[in-house]
Design a protein around this motif. Structure first.
Motif, PDB file in Angstrom:
ATOM      1  N   GLY A  17       0.834  -1.202   0.000  1.00 38.32           N
ATOM      2  CA  GLY A  17       0.000   0.000   0.000  1.00 38.32           C
ATOM      3  C   GLY A  17       0.861   1.241   0.000  1.00 38.32           C
ATOM      4  O   GLY A  17       2.090   1.180   0.135  1.00 38.32           O
ATOM      5  N   PHE A  18       0.188   2.366  -0.155  1.00 40.23           N
ATOM      6  CA  PHE A  18       0.903   3.634  -0.334  1.00 40.23           C
ATOM      7  C   PHE A  18       1.485   4.146   0.983  1.00 40.23           C
ATOM      8  O   PHE A  18       1.119   3.682   2.076  1.00 40.23           O
ATOM      9  N   MET A  19       2.383   5.117   0.854  1.00 43.35           N
ATOM     10  CA  MET A  19       2.978   5.772   2.035  1.00 43.35           C
ATOM     11  C   MET A  19       1.881   6.270   2.969  1.00 43.35           C
ATOM     12  O   MET A  19       0.951   6.950   2.525  1.00 43.35           O
ATOM     13  N   GLY A  20       1.992   5.906   4.230  1.00 37.71           N
ATOM     14  CA  GLY A  20       1.018   6.385   5.210  1.00 37.71           C
ATOM     15  C   GLY A  20      -0.205   5.495   5.339  1.00 37.71           C
ATOM     16  O   GLY A  20      -1.074   5.765   6.173  1.00 37.71           O
ATOM     17  N   ILE A  56      19.904   6.809   0.474  1.00 33.80           N
ATOM     18  CA  ILE A  56      20.121   5.961  -0.713  1.00 33.80           C
ATOM     19  C   ILE A  56      19.538   6.643  -1.950  1.00 33.80           C
ATOM     20  O   ILE A  56      20.164   6.673  -3.010  1.00 33.80           O
ATOM     21  N   PHE A  57      18.341   7.212  -1.810  1.00 29.40           N
ATOM     22  CA  PHE A  57      17.731   7.935  -2.935  1.00 29.40           C
ATOM     23  C   PHE A  57      18.646   9.065  -3.405  1.00 29.40           C
ATOM     24  O   PHE A  57      18.862   9.244  -4.602  1.00 29.40           O
ATOM     25  N   VAL A  58      19.165   9.835  -2.467  1.00 31.69           N
ATOM     26  CA  VAL A  58      19.978  11.005  -2.835  1.00 31.69           C
ATOM     27  C   VAL A  58      21.337  10.561  -3.391  1.00 31.69           C
ATOM     28  O   VAL A  58      21.795  11.056  -4.422  1.00 31.69           O
ATOM     29  N   PHE A  65      17.867   2.159  -5.750  1.00 35.50           N
ATOM     30  CA  PHE A  65      17.049   1.791  -4.587  1.00 35.50           C
ATOM     31  C   PHE A  65      16.074   0.671  -4.962  1.00 35.50           C
ATOM     32  O   PHE A  65      15.896  -0.297  -4.215  1.00 35.50           O
ATOM     33  N   ARG A  66      15.423   0.803  -6.124  1.00 38.60           N
ATOM     34  CA  ARG A  66      14.409  -0.193  -6.515  1.00 38.60           C
ATOM     35  C   ARG A  66      15.026  -1.570  -6.732  1.00 38.60           C
ATOM     36  O   ARG A  66      14.418  -2.589  -6.414  1.00 38.60           O
ATOM     37  N   GLN A  67      16.231  -1.575  -7.299  1.00 43.89           N
ATOM     38  CA  GLN A  67      16.914  -2.865  -7.526  1.00 43.89           C
ATOM     39  C   GLN A  67      17.268  -3.514  -6.187  1.00 43.89           C
ATOM     40  O   GLN A  67      17.050  -4.708  -5.960  1.00 43.89           O
ATOM     41  N   GLY A  88       6.380   1.371   0.253  1.00 44.25           N
ATOM     42  CA  GLY A  88       5.206   1.824  -0.493  1.00 44.25           C
ATOM     43  C   GLY A  88       5.284   1.668  -1.998  1.00 44.25           C
ATOM     44  O   GLY A  88       4.264   1.497  -2.667  1.00 44.25           O
ATOM     45  N   GLY A  89       6.494   1.732  -2.554  1.00 44.99           N
ATOM     46  CA  GLY A  89       6.629   1.651  -4.012  1.00 44.99           C
ATOM     47  C   GLY A  89       7.092   0.300  -4.504  1.00 44.99           C
ATOM     48  O   GLY A  89       7.269   0.098  -5.714  1.00 44.99           O
ATOM     49  N   ALA A  90       7.291  -0.651  -3.605  1.00 44.85           N
ATOM     50  CA  ALA A  90       7.920  -1.923  -3.990  1.00 44.85           C
ATOM     51  C   ALA A  90       7.159  -2.646  -5.104  1.00 44.85           C
ATOM     52  O   ALA A  90       7.777  -3.171  -6.036  1.00 44.85           O
ATOM     53  N   GLU A 150      -1.773   7.184  -9.290  1.00 43.55           N
ATOM     54  CA  GLU A 150      -1.033   6.423 -10.308  1.00 43.55           C
ATOM     55  C   GLU A 150      -0.872   4.948  -9.889  1.00 43.55           C
ATOM     56  O   GLU A 150      -0.875   4.059 -10.715  1.00 43.55           O
ATOM     57  N   ARG A 151      -0.726   4.719  -8.591  1.00 39.00           N
ATOM     58  CA  ARG A 151      -0.423   3.364  -8.120  1.00 39.00           C
ATOM     59  C   ARG A 151      -1.644   2.553  -7.683  1.00 39.00           C
ATOM     60  O   ARG A 151      -1.538   1.331  -7.519  1.00 39.00           O
ATOM     61  N   ALA A 152      -2.762   3.222  -7.469  1.00 41.34           N
ATOM     62  CA  ALA A 152      -3.909   2.556  -6.828  1.00 41.34           C
ATOM     63  C   ALA A 152      -4.306   1.257  -7.519  1.00 41.34           C
ATOM     64  O   ALA A 152      -4.548   0.229  -6.869  1.00 41.34           O
TER      65      ALA A 152
HETATM   66  O1  LIG Z   1       6.188   4.940  -1.967  1.00 41.24           O
HETATM   67  C1  LIG Z   1       7.414   4.837  -2.187  1.00 41.24           C
HETATM   68  O2  LIG Z   1       7.892   4.808  -3.335  1.00 41.24           O
HETATM   69  C2  LIG Z   1       8.316   4.697  -1.026  1.00 41.24           C
HETATM   70  C3  LIG Z   1       7.804   4.374   0.208  1.00 41.24           C
HETATM   71  C4  LIG Z   1       8.637   4.113   1.384  1.00 41.24           C
HETATM   72  O3  LIG Z   1       8.119   2.998   2.093  1.00 41.24           O
HETATM   73  C5  LIG Z   1      10.095   3.891   1.029  1.00 41.24           C
HETATM   74  O4  LIG Z   1      10.312   2.601   0.508  1.00 41.24           O
HETATM   75  C6  LIG Z   1      10.571   4.925   0.048  1.00 41.24           C
HETATM   76  O5  LIG Z   1      10.464   6.167   0.672  1.00 41.24           O
HETATM   77  C7  LIG Z   1       9.759   4.906  -1.253  1.00 41.24           C
END
Ligand SMILES: O=C(O)C1=C[C@@H](O)[C@@H](O)[C@H](O)C1
Ligand SMILES: Nc1ncnc2c1ncn2[C@@H]1O[C@H](COP(=O)(O)OP(=O)(O)OP(=O)(O)O)[C@@H](O)[C@H]1O
Ligand SMILES: [Mg+2]
Length: 196
Positions: A17-20, A56-58, A65-67, A88-90, A150-152
């Motif tokens: 699920g999404f961030m938060g 890591i992002f910066v 990071f994704r890899q 959240g983006g995995a 975009e991700r929903a």
């Molecule tokens: O939604 C995302 O793409 C992310 C969510 C966080 O859990 C972290 O994995 C990172 O900040 C990326």
């Protein structure tokens, strides 16, 4: 992504699920309820890299990071039998979706208003402006809403179970998920229900 557990040691549940949305928070509550371990892939990445997710992002950029994230997810799915919360983006990474096949995947949904209110003061790299993150022309809230929209569909498609966390307490969500998965321990209290 139902197809039966991939092994006897498969995790009880994988939260996406999404961030938060509350993956880390509800994940701990669910693991406690079931008396199993909890693994958060963001925390696992930080432990293995010796750097924060934001660093890591910066330092390396999002593709790196994704890899790294995909490798960590694939690893913990074969080694961790409790509750796993993914970043959240995995699930936007095809390799992650592939290794989730056969696992019990639970999508924690959240409304844009509630979700952004939960994370607005935290350091999520994709909500910040700057190179490799968001545009300087948009606000963090704009970026939160756009990325969630975009991700929903992907979260929904990958999950076996979706539950909306908006306005609901983590403990109640953990109880509901455990029942939906059919993994509530026999000793846990059950709904009283009304006499028929
Ligand atoms: O939604 C995302 O793409 C992310 C969510 C966080 O859990 C972290 O994995 C990172 O900040 C990326
Ligand atoms: N059901 C809920 N109700 C109210 N607040 C919540 C709920 N779930 C989580 N929170 C709060 O929202 C914030 C974000 O929660 P959490 O870190 O668990 O989200 P996440 O889905 O793991 O996000 P990320 O993808 O960024 O790791 C935390 O401050 C947490 O206490
Ligand atoms: Mg988290």
């Amino acid at each position: 992504m139902t197809a039966g557990p991939v092994s006897d040691h498969a995790p009880v549940a994988v939260l996406i699920g999404f961030m938060g949305a509350g993956k880390s928070t509800v994940g701990v509550a669910l693991a406690d309820l079931l008396g199993v371990g909890f693994c958060d892939t963001d925390h696992e990445i930080v432990a293995r890299a010796g750097r924060t997710v934001a660093e890591i992002f910066v330092d390396e950029g999002e593709p790196y990071f994704r890899q790294f994230e995909a490798e960590v997810v694939a690893d913990v799915l074969t080694t961790h039998s409790g509750v796993i919360a993914l970043g959240g983006g995995a699930v936007m990474t095809p390799a992650v979706r592939a290794v989730l096949a056969g696992h019990r995947v639970v999508h924690l949904a959240v409304s844009p208003d509630a979700g952004f209110a939960r994370v607005r003061s935290s350091k999520r790299p994709l909500l910040r402006a700057g190179p490799g993150t968001g545009s300087v022309d948009t606000t963090p809230e704009d970026r939160y809403r756009a990325l969630l929209a975009e991700r929903a569909e992907t979260y929904q498609r990958v999950a076996d179970i979706t539950t909306d966390t908006t306005g609901r307490a983590p403990a109640a969500l953990a109880d509901e998920i455990a029942r939906a998965l059919g993994v509530l321990p026999a000793s846990a209290p059950r709904d009283e229900g009304l006499p028929s």
